[in-house]
Write an enzyme that holds these catalytic residues in place. Structure first.
Site, PDB file in Angstrom:
ATOM      1  N   ASN A 212     -23.007  -1.055  -2.735  1.00 20.94           N
ATOM      2  CA  ASN A 212     -22.684  -0.025  -1.739  1.00 20.94           C
ATOM      3  C   ASN A 212     -22.173  -0.672  -0.455  1.00 20.94           C
ATOM      4  O   ASN A 212     -22.946  -1.308   0.269  1.00 20.94           O
ATOM      5  CB  ASN A 212     -23.910   0.853  -1.451  1.00 20.94           C
ATOM      6  CG  ASN A 212     -24.188   1.811  -2.587  1.00 20.94           C
ATOM      7  OD1 ASN A 212     -24.343   1.399  -3.726  1.00 20.94           O
ATOM      8  ND2 ASN A 212     -24.234   3.095  -2.290  1.00 20.94           N
TER       9      ASN A 212
ATOM     10  N   HIS B 141     -19.720   8.493   0.937  1.00 24.44           N
ATOM     11  CA  HIS B 141     -20.776   7.503   1.101  1.00 24.44           C
ATOM     12  C   HIS B 141     -21.888   8.023   2.013  1.00 24.44           C
ATOM     13  O   HIS B 141     -21.625   8.682   3.027  1.00 24.44           O
ATOM     14  CB  HIS B 141     -20.198   6.208   1.680  1.00 24.44           C
ATOM     15  CG  HIS B 141     -19.186   5.553   0.805  1.00 24.44           C
ATOM     16  ND1 HIS B 141     -17.904   6.022   0.676  1.00 24.44           N
ATOM     17  CD2 HIS B 141     -19.270   4.460  -0.002  1.00 24.44           C
ATOM     18  CE1 HIS B 141     -17.230   5.254  -0.170  1.00 24.44           C
ATOM     19  NE2 HIS B 141     -18.035   4.300  -0.592  1.00 24.44           N
TER      20      HIS B 141
ATOM     21  N   ARG C 137     -27.995  14.510  -8.546  1.00 23.01           N
ATOM     22  CA  ARG C 137     -26.650  14.600  -9.104  1.00 23.01           C
ATOM     23  C   ARG C 137     -26.659  13.938 -10.479  1.00 23.01           C
ATOM     24  O   ARG C 137     -27.344  12.918 -10.667  1.00 23.01           O
ATOM     25  CB  ARG C 137     -25.635  13.894  -8.201  1.00 23.01           C
ATOM     26  CG  ARG C 137     -25.434  14.570  -6.868  1.00 23.01           C
ATOM     27  CD  ARG C 137     -24.443  13.813  -6.004  1.00 23.01           C
ATOM     28  NE  ARG C 137     -24.894  12.450  -5.710  1.00 23.01           N
ATOM     29  CZ  ARG C 137     -24.358  11.677  -4.767  1.00 23.01           C
ATOM     30  NH1 ARG C 137     -23.349  12.125  -4.056  1.00 23.01           N
ATOM     31  NH2 ARG C 137     -24.822  10.457  -4.553  1.00 23.01           N
TER      32      ARG C 137
ATOM     33  N   ASP D  91       0.857  -1.189   0.000  1.00 18.81           N
ATOM     34  CA  ASP D  91       0.000   0.000   0.000  1.00 18.81           C
ATOM     35  C   ASP D  91       0.889   1.233   0.000  1.00 18.81           C
ATOM     36  O   ASP D  91       1.917   1.254   0.695  1.00 18.81           O
ATOM     37  CB  ASP D  91      -0.904   0.005   1.239  1.00 18.81           C
ATOM     38  CG  ASP D  91      -2.135   0.885   1.082  1.00 18.81           C
ATOM     39  OD1 ASP D  91      -1.960   2.117   0.916  1.00 18.81           O
ATOM     40  OD2 ASP D  91      -3.250   0.353   1.129  1.00 18.81           O
TER      41      ASP D  91
ATOM     42  N   TYR E 189     -14.050   6.626 -13.512  1.00 21.00           N
ATOM     43  CA  TYR E 189     -13.815   5.603 -12.488  1.00 21.00           C
ATOM     44  C   TYR E 189     -14.332   4.254 -12.975  1.00 21.00           C
ATOM     45  O   TYR E 189     -13.604   3.251 -12.977  1.00 21.00           O
ATOM     46  CB  TYR E 189     -14.497   5.997 -11.176  1.00 21.00           C
ATOM     47  CG  TYR E 189     -14.577   4.863 -10.188  1.00 21.00           C
ATOM     48  CD1 TYR E 189     -13.415   4.277  -9.672  1.00 21.00           C
ATOM     49  CD2 TYR E 189     -15.806   4.360  -9.758  1.00 21.00           C
ATOM     50  CE1 TYR E 189     -13.478   3.230  -8.771  1.00 21.00           C
ATOM     51  CE2 TYR E 189     -15.875   3.311  -8.861  1.00 21.00           C
ATOM     52  CZ  TYR E 189     -14.720   2.750  -8.369  1.00 21.00           C
ATOM     53  OH  TYR E 189     -14.785   1.699  -7.482  1.00 21.00           O
TER      54      TYR E 189
ATOM     55  N   ALA F  70      -5.913  -1.874  -4.592  1.00 23.54           N
ATOM     56  CA  ALA F  70      -5.333  -0.529  -4.730  1.00 23.54           C
ATOM     57  C   ALA F  70      -5.966   0.215  -5.900  1.00 23.54           C
ATOM     58  O   ALA F  70      -5.868  -0.216  -7.050  1.00 23.54           O
ATOM     59  CB  ALA F  70      -3.824  -0.639  -4.924  1.00 23.54           C
TER      60      ALA F  70
ATOM     61  N   ASP G  22       4.302   1.983  -4.099  1.00 21.22           N
ATOM     62  CA  ASP G  22       3.338   2.375  -5.125  1.00 21.22           C
ATOM     63  C   ASP G  22       3.492   1.432  -6.320  1.00 21.22           C
ATOM     64  O   ASP G  22       4.615   1.091  -6.705  1.00 21.22           O
ATOM     65  CB  ASP G  22       3.573   3.826  -5.558  1.00 21.22           C
ATOM     66  CG  ASP G  22       2.422   4.356  -6.375  1.00 21.22           C
ATOM     67  OD1 ASP G  22       2.402   4.108  -7.597  1.00 21.22           O
ATOM     68  OD2 ASP G  22       1.542   5.026  -5.808  1.00 21.22           O
TER      69      ASP G  22
ATOM     70  N   LEU H 295      -0.174   4.082   1.066  1.00 23.20           N
ATOM     71  CA  LEU H 295      -0.698   4.875   2.190  1.00 23.20           C
ATOM     72  C   LEU H 295      -1.195   6.265   1.769  1.00 23.20           C
ATOM     73  O   LEU H 295      -1.278   7.163   2.593  1.00 23.20           O
ATOM     74  CB  LEU H 295       0.344   4.993   3.316  1.00 23.20           C
ATOM     75  CG  LEU H 295       0.813   3.663   3.931  1.00 23.20           C
ATOM     76  CD1 LEU H 295       1.789   3.920   5.072  1.00 23.20           C
ATOM     77  CD2 LEU H 295      -0.370   2.835   4.423  1.00 23.20           C
TER      78      LEU H 295
END
Length: 324
Positions: free
Chosen positions: A169, A188, A281, A31, A140, A73, A50, A33
């Site tokens: 979700n 969220h 939205r 990770d 995304y 990730a 990374d 971070l």
């Protein structure tokens, strides 16, 4: 059994690391971070790295020699992806390609991919089956579709086996309160509702009250993080037992409206926090609910926490007592 987890210091990845550790797997987390927290990695070792650093990635994977890889990730904010698409194609797609090339080089052929219901865009049929056309409406979702297509091609070309899990979700937290959602910019609904109850936000906005639903607000399928993490465990066991490449939706198969979630949050917290209704939205479908029958029937997945108040209760406990 050695399992490599990318993004294992993040919300979903850390819960999977926890369940793997509890089952006795040897876990290595990678990770960078950027959004994760080292305190969230409860089992195994953490390597701060990374995925753009391909040479270092090679060193780590060669040294650890995992039996399978779980890839979490990624950048995940839809609105940000619209404003900064190149970040999402670089981090979510190109960096995943780096990882897959390294796995191919070392002959690691079992892979679980963290995908999303955003690949469907605005589906015509609800509940959504895995066979629904992939028609993402933001970068995304597109960045995840690209990876799914790469995995499909790798599977056909090399005998590489993968499971892609499309999340709906995700909410809730570790029932023991050790880990939970800890994003800097919470997007969220449940997290924002609870932060509003805590006074971190002045009010909670409901975006759109004119949807073709019983109360006019959008309906979503909320899955507890522990049940989602368990879906990764059963998917891993499926691959380790020679299962073929496949895709599964991860949800409960029914949904709650925004108003129902808000009322449940007020009930759990005991706080009548302020709510303001505003316009929709762009790109938010009226109803997004998973058809989970493939996951239930093919992998014998048995969710334990299909209760919106319990989901909110564990998230509220985390919000009140979180350590990072």
């Amino acid at each position: 059994m050695k399992i490599l987890i990318t993004g294992g210091a993040g919300y979903i990845g850390s819960h999977v690391v926890k369940q793997l550790g509890e089952k006795g797997y040897d876990v290595l987390t990678i990770d960078n971070l950027s959004t994760g927290h080292k305190e969230a990695v409860l089992y195994g070792r953490l390597e701060v790295l990374d995925l753009s650093n391909k040479e270092k990635l090679k060193e780590v994977i060669k040294s650890f020699s995992p039996d399978a890889v779980m890839h979490f990730a990624a950048s995940i904010e839809v609105a940000e992806s619209v404003k900064n698409p190149l970040k999402y194609y670089r981090n979510n797609t190109a960096n995943t390609l780096n990882l897959l090339e390294v796995l191919q080089e070392f002959g690691i052929d079992k892979f679980i991919f963290s995908s999303t219901a955003a690949v469907y865009g605005e589906p015509e049929n609800v509940p959504v089956k895995e066979t629904e056309p992939l028609n993402p409406i933001n970068p995304y979702g597109k960045s995840k579709v690209f990876v799914e297509k790469i995995l499909e091609d790798m599977s056909n070309a090399y005998g590489f086996r993968y499971v892609s899990l499309r999340y709906f979700n995700v909410a809730g937290a570790d029932p023991q309160g050790r880990i939970g959602q800890s994003y800097k910019n919470a997007t969220h609904l449940i997290t924002r509702a609870l932060k509003t109850a805590k006074g971190e936000y002045k009010k909670l906005y409901i975006f759109g009250t004119d949807y073709p639903t019983p109360d006019g607000t959008a309906i979503r399928d909320y899955i507890h993080i522990e049940d989602l993490a368990n879906a990764h465990i059963v998917a891993l066991e499926y691959l380790l037992n020679s299962g073929e490449s496949s895709v599964f939706n991860c949800g409960y198969g029914h949904g709650y409206s925004v108003r129902e979630v808000v009322e449940a949050a007020k009930k759990v917290t005991g706080i009548d926090f302020p709510v303001e209704e505003t316009d929709r939205r762009p790109g938010d479908p009226a109803i997004l609910v998973a058809d989970n029958s493939k996951l239930v029937n093919n992998l014998n997945w048995k969710p334990k926490y299909d209760d919106i108040e319990y989901i909110i209760k564990t998230a509220w406990n985390w919000e009140l007592n979180k350590k990072f």
